[in-house]
Design an enzyme around this catalytic site. Structure first.
Site, PDB file in Angstrom:
ATOM      1  N   ASP A   1       0.858  -1.172   0.000  1.00  0.00           N
ATOM      2  CA  ASP A   1       0.000   0.000   0.000  1.00  0.00           C
ATOM      3  C   ASP A   1       0.904   1.236   0.000  1.00  0.00           C
ATOM      4  O   ASP A   1       2.109   1.150   0.265  1.00  0.00           O
ATOM      5  CB  ASP A   1      -0.879  -0.033   1.252  1.00  0.00           C
ATOM      6  CG  ASP A   1      -1.790   1.170   1.368  1.00  0.00           C
ATOM      7  OD1 ASP A   1      -2.434   1.524   0.365  1.00  0.00           O
ATOM      8  OD2 ASP A   1      -1.818   1.775   2.461  1.00  0.00           O
TER       9      ASP A   1
ATOM     10  N   ASP B   1      -0.378   5.163   0.859  1.00  0.00           N
ATOM     11  CA  ASP B   1      -0.710   6.089   1.936  1.00  0.00           C
ATOM     12  C   ASP B   1      -0.649   5.375   3.277  1.00  0.00           C
ATOM     13  O   ASP B   1      -1.357   4.392   3.501  1.00  0.00           O
ATOM     14  CB  ASP B   1      -2.126   6.666   1.735  1.00  0.00           C
ATOM     15  CG  ASP B   1      -2.190   7.652   0.587  1.00  0.00           C
ATOM     16  OD1 ASP B   1      -1.378   8.587   0.572  1.00  0.00           O
ATOM     17  OD2 ASP B   1      -3.042   7.482  -0.300  1.00  0.00           O
TER      18      ASP B   1
ATOM     19  N   ASP C   1      -1.521  -0.628   6.037  1.00  0.00           N
ATOM     20  CA  ASP C   1      -1.803  -0.011   7.336  1.00  0.00           C
ATOM     21  C   ASP C   1      -3.277  -0.072   7.678  1.00  0.00           C
ATOM     22  O   ASP C   1      -3.675   0.379   8.748  1.00  0.00           O
ATOM     23  CB  ASP C   1      -1.355   1.452   7.332  1.00  0.00           C
ATOM     24  CG  ASP C   1      -2.191   2.314   6.401  1.00  0.00           C
ATOM     25  OD1 ASP C   1      -2.384   1.911   5.225  1.00  0.00           O
ATOM     26  OD2 ASP C   1      -2.666   3.384   6.818  1.00  0.00           O
TER      27      ASP C   1
END
Length: 346
Positions: free
Chosen positions: A27, A29, A226
């Site tokens: 990922d 961001d 996250d």
């Protein structure tokens, strides 16, 4: 009775975590960057992964930028990235619509120019108005989306024959100033107005992860993220190990409370820990009481509470707490947070 998680028993005790995989599907961001700025240690760690001969792919739900722009941003921060290393939810949405619509069909774009470009690239025709009689609506994140754009989508979706595809439904995105509304909040507004729900193309659906792995021929990839509801759920949907890194949206407490489908395989404080041995977590139980040990940290649980004996908020303590709580509650459909007590080791 004793059980050890097989995923934590692979390899030797001295092997680093990254040695278990031939590719990372990352990922962006909250993992590589927050807004324009790099996450501390992330670019250097990803370069080190690449230098070890392993592939690094970037799987993003951000449909507001082209793969070229994303790769340029990543490269500017010092991490290795080319256009072909980026798999976006805009690409996933375009592929989905191309499968379901006739060639040249009109698609109303509720999102950025990058999304329109991907729609055009698969042979469909981007439009901006209900008056053009689109056969589908595709909605992706654009920080410049306003009420009139959402209203146009809702007007168009009043026709039940019109297909609605969302690139993703992330409720929030991590930015340099904190947590901001994501595409999911905009999709929810259109859903409330239209009384409909979209087909979702990007994370947490499995195809976007499988596409990333197939591009580099990975046989043992791991997903790094996250967010539980997109990255980790997507990893589990795709049958891949999920690595939760605590540099973005979700916290150790929310991971502990995660429902079964959103539980990660590994917990890391940051990407530098990819190059450290991952500790074995051993779980034992006596009736409905479970006990987990991760190195010196110990967690004990019953049906409602977890007691952790470790320095407060130590990562090994959280690993033990999760292992014990998850073993006691193997099949839960919704987040269920236990009462949590930390005890200093004697």
């Amino acid at each position: 009775m004793t059980a050890t998680d097989p995923a934590r028993e692979e390899g030797s005790e001295d092997a680093t975590l990254i040695e278990r995989f031939d590719a990372l599907l990352c990922d962006l961001d909250g993992v590589v960057y927050a807004g324009p700025h790099a996450i501390d240690g992330a670019p250097e760690s990803l370069k080190r992964v690449k230098d070890s001969g392993r592939a690094v792919m970037y799987v993003t739900n951000n449909a507001s930028r082209s793969p070229e722009a994303v790769a340029e941003h990543i490269s500017s921060l010092g991490a290795p990235a080319r256009r072909q290393d980026v798999v976006s939810s805009a690409q996933a949405a375009a592929a989905l619509l191309a499968e379901r619509l006739p060639r040249s069909a009109k698609v109303l774009i509720t999102g950025a120019q990058a999304l329109a470009d991907e729609i055009r690239a698969v042979g469909l025709t981007p439009v901006t108005s209900q008056d053009e009689q689109p056969e589908a609506v595709v909605q992706g994140f654009d920080p410049h989306t306003g009420w009139e754009h959402l209203a146009e989508a809702a007007f168009t979706l009043a026709d039940d024959a019109v297909l609605w595809c969302a690139t993703n439904t992330d409720r929030t995105i991590p930015k340099e100033r904190g947590i901001a509304p994501g595409n999911g909040t905009l999709v929810a507004a259109v859903a409330a107005a239209s009384g409909r729900e979209p087909v979702v193309a990007g994370k947490p659906e499995a195809p976007i992860f499988r596409e990333a792995a197939e591009r580099v021929g990975a046989r043992n990839p791991a997903v790094v993220g996250d967010r539980l509801d997109t990255d980790i759920l997507g990893a589990n949907n795709a049958g891949m190990p999920g690595i939760e890194v605590f540099t973005g949206v979700d916290s150790p407490r929310s991971v502990l409370a995660a429902c079964t489908s959103q539980r990660p395989t590994y917990l890391l404080g940051n990407l530098r820990e990819l190059f450290e041995p991952y500790p074995r977590v051993e779980v034992t139980h006596d009736g409905d009481r479970f006990r987990a040990r991760c190195r010196e940290a110990v967690a004990e649980t019953d049906s409602t509470a977890v007691t952790v004996t470790a320095p407060r908020d130590s990562l090994d303590g959280w690993r033990a707490a999760c292992a014990a709580w998850w073993a006691a509650h193997p099949d839960v459909d919704v987040a269920h947070e236990p009462s949590l007590t930390w005890q200093d080791p004697a």
